[in-house]
Design a protein around this motif. Structure first.
Motif, PDB file in Angstrom:
ATOM      1  N   SER A   1       0.830  -1.199   0.000  1.00  0.00           N
ATOM      2  CA  SER A   1       0.000   0.000   0.000  1.00  0.00           C
ATOM      3  C   SER A   1       0.864   1.247   0.000  1.00  0.00           C
ATOM      4  N   SER A   2       0.222   2.425  -0.167  1.00  0.00           N
ATOM      5  CA  SER A   2       0.957   3.692  -0.232  1.00  0.00           C
ATOM      6  C   SER A   2       1.651   4.029   1.071  1.00  0.00           C
ATOM      7  N   ASP A   3       1.179   3.483   2.208  1.00  0.00           N
ATOM      8  CA  ASP A   3       1.844   3.743   3.490  1.00  0.00           C
ATOM      9  C   ASP A   3       2.849   2.665   3.865  1.00  0.00           C
ATOM     10  N   GLY A   4       3.242   1.814   2.889  1.00  0.00           N
ATOM     11  CA  GLY A   4       4.323   0.861   3.114  1.00  0.00           C
ATOM     12  C   GLY A   4       3.901  -0.448   3.757  1.00  0.00           C
ATOM     13  N   VAL A   5       2.610  -0.772   3.782  1.00  0.00           N
ATOM     14  CA  VAL A   5       2.136  -2.013   4.403  1.00  0.00           C
ATOM     15  C   VAL A   5       1.910  -3.067   3.323  1.00  0.00           C
ATOM     16  N   VAL A   6       2.417  -4.294   3.539  1.00  0.00           N
ATOM     17  CA  VAL A   6       2.214  -5.396   2.598  1.00  0.00           C
ATOM     18  C   VAL A   6       0.764  -5.832   2.699  1.00  0.00           C
ATOM     19  N   THR A   7       0.043  -5.866   1.569  1.00  0.00           N
ATOM     20  CA  THR A   7      -1.387  -6.175   1.590  1.00  0.00           C
ATOM     21  C   THR A   7      -1.717  -7.487   0.902  1.00  0.00           C
ATOM     22  N   ASP A   8      -1.253  -7.687  -0.333  1.00  0.00           N
ATOM     23  CA  ASP A   8      -1.658  -8.845  -1.123  1.00  0.00           C
ATOM     24  C   ASP A   8      -0.464  -9.504  -1.802  1.00  0.00           C
ATOM     25  N   ALA A   9      -0.712 -10.735  -2.246  1.00  0.00           N
ATOM     26  CA  ALA A   9       0.278 -11.465  -3.040  1.00  0.00           C
ATOM     27  C   ALA A   9      -0.371 -11.880  -4.357  1.00  0.00           C
ATOM     28  N   VAL A  10       0.368 -11.767  -5.451  1.00  0.00           N
ATOM     29  CA  VAL A  10      -0.093 -12.223  -6.760  1.00  0.00           C
ATOM     30  C   VAL A  10       0.448 -13.629  -6.970  1.00  0.00           C
ATOM     31  N   ILE A  11      -0.448 -14.614  -7.171  1.00  0.00           N
ATOM     32  CA  ILE A  11      -0.069 -16.023  -7.324  1.00  0.00           C
ATOM     33  C   ILE A  11      -0.326 -16.438  -8.761  1.00  0.00           C
ATOM     34  N   ASP A  12       0.703 -17.010  -9.415  1.00  0.00           N
ATOM     35  CA  ASP A  12       0.557 -17.559 -10.765  1.00  0.00           C
ATOM     36  C   ASP A  12       0.052 -18.990 -10.651  1.00  0.00           C
ATOM     37  N   VAL A  13      -1.118 -19.268 -11.274  1.00  0.00           N
ATOM     38  CA  VAL A  13      -1.769 -20.578 -11.159  1.00  0.00           C
ATOM     39  C   VAL A  13      -1.852 -21.218 -12.528  1.00  0.00           C
ATOM     40  N   GLY A  14      -1.675 -22.550 -12.554  1.00  0.00           N
ATOM     41  CA  GLY A  14      -1.847 -23.301 -13.798  1.00  0.00           C
ATOM     42  C   GLY A  14      -0.682 -23.112 -14.745  1.00  0.00           C
ATOM     43  N   GLY A  15      -0.886 -23.430 -16.007  1.00  0.00           N
ATOM     44  CA  GLY A  15       0.158 -23.312 -17.017  1.00  0.00           C
ATOM     45  C   GLY A  15       1.145 -24.460 -16.952  1.00  0.00           C
TER      46      GLY A  15
ATOM     47  N   LEU B   1       5.503 -24.922 -17.490  1.00  0.00           N
ATOM     48  CA  LEU B   1       6.807 -24.320 -17.763  1.00  0.00           C
ATOM     49  C   LEU B   1       6.683 -22.816 -17.952  1.00  0.00           C
ATOM     50  N   GLY B   2       5.822 -22.177 -17.163  1.00  0.00           N
ATOM     51  CA  GLY B   2       5.672 -20.728 -17.210  1.00  0.00           C
ATOM     52  C   GLY B   2       4.780 -20.221 -18.313  1.00  0.00           C
ATOM     53  N   ILE B   3       4.153 -21.134 -19.109  1.00  0.00           N
ATOM     54  CA  ILE B   3       3.294 -20.726 -20.229  1.00  0.00           C
ATOM     55  C   ILE B   3       1.849 -20.971 -19.834  1.00  0.00           C
ATOM     56  N   GLY B   4       0.993 -19.970 -20.065  1.00  0.00           N
ATOM     57  CA  GLY B   4      -0.424 -20.121 -19.801  1.00  0.00           C
ATOM     58  C   GLY B   4      -0.814 -19.938 -18.353  1.00  0.00           C
ATOM     59  N   GLU B   5       0.095 -19.405 -17.497  1.00  0.00           N
ATOM     60  CA  GLU B   5      -0.246 -19.186 -16.101  1.00  0.00           C
ATOM     61  C   GLU B   5      -1.223 -18.032 -15.958  1.00  0.00           C
ATOM     62  N   LYS B   6      -2.081 -18.108 -14.928  1.00  0.00           N
ATOM     63  CA  LYS B   6      -3.065 -17.069 -14.661  1.00  0.00           C
ATOM     64  C   LYS B   6      -2.738 -16.402 -13.341  1.00  0.00           C
ATOM     65  N   PRO B   7      -2.483 -15.072 -13.311  1.00  0.00           N
ATOM     66  CA  PRO B   7      -2.184 -14.387 -12.046  1.00  0.00           C
ATOM     67  C   PRO B   7      -3.471 -14.019 -11.317  1.00  0.00           C
ATOM     68  N   VAL B   8      -3.566 -14.372 -10.028  1.00  0.00           N
ATOM     69  CA  VAL B   8      -4.695 -13.977  -9.190  1.00  0.00           C
ATOM     70  C   VAL B   8      -4.144 -13.343  -7.921  1.00  0.00           C
ATOM     71  N   ALA B   9      -4.861 -12.353  -7.372  1.00  0.00           N
ATOM     72  CA  ALA B   9      -4.412 -11.635  -6.174  1.00  0.00           C
ATOM     73  C   ALA B   9      -5.164 -12.140  -4.959  1.00  0.00           C
ATOM     74  N   ILE B  10      -4.409 -12.442  -3.866  1.00  0.00           N
ATOM     75  CA  ILE B  10      -4.990 -12.932  -2.615  1.00  0.00           C
ATOM     76  C   ILE B  10      -4.412 -12.112  -1.476  1.00  0.00           C
ATOM     77  N   SER B  11      -5.274 -11.720  -0.526  1.00  0.00           N
ATOM     78  CA  SER B  11      -4.804 -10.978   0.650  1.00  0.00           C
ATOM     79  C   SER B  11      -3.916 -11.873   1.501  1.00  0.00           C
ATOM     80  N   PHE B  12      -2.877 -11.279   2.125  1.00  0.00           N
ATOM     81  CA  PHE B  12      -1.981 -12.047   2.983  1.00  0.00           C
ATOM     82  C   PHE B  12      -2.695 -12.571   4.231  1.00  0.00           C
TER      83      PHE B  12
END
Length: 415
Positions: A354-368, A370-381
């Motif tokens: 966040s703008s005040d320096g707090v870690v909020t979420d993580a982007v997780i690459d799912v599926g695919g 060898l790195g092809i066809g992965e889908k990024p989804v965001a989940i709160s920590f």
């Protein structure tokens, strides 16, 4: 060439083994450190293997030890569990005599945000040898994290100017001294006085003329000031009359403007009433639209995938929970993500702050593959549990969601 060999001052305070603090520090001398080869002309040809390079020392992690411990020359294989990582060395303070006065450590913060520089004296630091890497060492300080957080921040100031350098013969250059009121005739080699009255101390005629000229100038200045004052008073009186006339005209204009404003306000009242009727109609129509949108939103929420469940109480045998504030973005990026049954469901590709320096979420690459066809989804920590192996370095992230459920989450779009 950023690599700096600190053999005179820095090595005197940090050279290993300075791990045992029982020995008293030796007095500073001009003799080079033991093991340092001094070539002719004051040049250092080679250094002792135990010498410390300033370029390696800056950037070292610093660990706080609540209790003083002794490890001996053999050192330790890894950072002690009782140590607490409190920051890193960012700079070294050197006196102009070449002695090390202290070390600046950046304490606190997260991902480089909110750090506070604290200056520590050299005798408060310990260098504990790394048993697995000859020549390497850990930097520790006998203090608690709370005491260091409350320590005053180091204030960076401009350096004081250097003292005036001495000439090679030991003398210091100074301005030439002059004798006031005296000149030297370069042609004759005789002293000539610079005071014209000294040649004729009884020159009363010239002095009388100078006094009369001063009186005349004072009389003329007084007459000019009197005339200017009279002209100024007349100008002020004329300006007062003009201002009174302008104020009278302005009063008439204000009265006329008041009548026009009253008329405009009456017309505006009618317009406001008409606008109110229109607004009432629009609000009624908007209410119907809101109700319809609410029904659609409820339908979409029912069809949307559920968020990852809370992992607050999750534990795994042989592992312990780690807070996200204890890790860096480098530790988290690329970290494998598992479901509660230890099935790998993806990996963390990005950490959102966040703008005040707090870690909020993580982007997780799912599926695919060898790195092809992965889908990024965001989940709160808050839905992620970070687990670190108690007897090793394995670090994992767990979510209470299967891979198929993650694939059904909305795709994260950066920005």
């Amino acid at each position: 060439m950023k690599r700096i060999l600190a053999t005179t001052a820095l090595t005197a305070s940090l050279v290993m083994p300075a791990f045992a603090q029982d020995a008293a520090a030796p007095e500073a001398t001009a003799t080079p450190e033991a093991g340092t080869e001094m070539a002719a002309g004051g040049f250092i040809q080679s250094a002792d293997p135990q010498d410390v390079m300033a370029s390696d020392f800056i950037g070292k992690r610093v660990y706080a030890m609540s209790e003083e411990m002794e490890y001996g020359d053999e050192g330790v294989a890894e950072a002690d569990a009782a140590w607490e990582d409190i920051g890193e060395v960012s700079d070294v303070i050197l006196a102009r005599t070449g002695e090390v006065e202290g070390v600046i450590v950046d304490i606190g913060g997260f991902l480089g945000i909110g750090e506070k520089p604290v200056a520590l004296t050299m005798d408060s630091l310990n260098l504990v040898a790394d048993a697995d890497a000859p020549g390497e060492y850990f930097v520790t300080v006998n203090s608690s994290r709370e005491a260091l957080d409350q320590a005053p921040a180091f204030e960076f100031t401009e350096p004081a100017p250097m003292e005036q350098a001495e000439a090679t013969d030991g003398s210091v250059a100074t301005p030439l001294e002059e004798t006031p009121g005296e000149e030297v005739d370069m042609a004759e080699g005789e002293d000539v006085t610079a005071d014209p009255m000294a040649a004729d101390p009884n020159n009363t005629e010239e002095m009388t003329e100078m006094a009369e000229a001063g009186d005349n100038a004072a009389d003329e200045a007084e007459a000019e000031v009197t005339e200017e004052l009279a002209e100024g008073e007349a100008a002020v009186e004329e300006a007062g009359d003009e201002a009174a006339q302008e104020m009278a005209e302005a009063g008439d204009a204000v009265e006329e403007a008041g009548d026009e404003a009253a008329q405009e306000m009456a017309e505006a009242g009618d317009a406001v009433e008409e606008a109110g009727d229109e607004a009432t109609q629009e609000m009624a129509e908007a209410g119907d639209a809101v109700e319809e949108a609410g029904d659609e939103a409820a339908q979409e929420m029912a069809e949307a995938p559920a968020e990852s469940g809370s992992m607050e109480e999750f534990t795994r045998d042989g592992y312990s929970t780690v807070m996200v504030t204890e890790l860096s973005s480098e530790d988290l990026t690329g970290l494998s993500v598992y479901d509660p049954n230890d099935n790998r469901v993806g990996e963390i590709s990005e950490v959102l702050i966040s703008s005040d320096g707090v870690v909020t979420d993580a982007v997780i690459d799912v599926g695919g593959f060898l790195g092809i066809g992965e889908k990024p989804v965001a989940i709160s920590f808050s839905g992620i549990s970070l687990q670190k192996q108690a007897e090793g370095d394995d670090l994992r992230a767990y979510v209470n969601t299967t891979e198929e459920q993650l694939k059904s989450f909305p795709e994260y779009e950066d920005g």
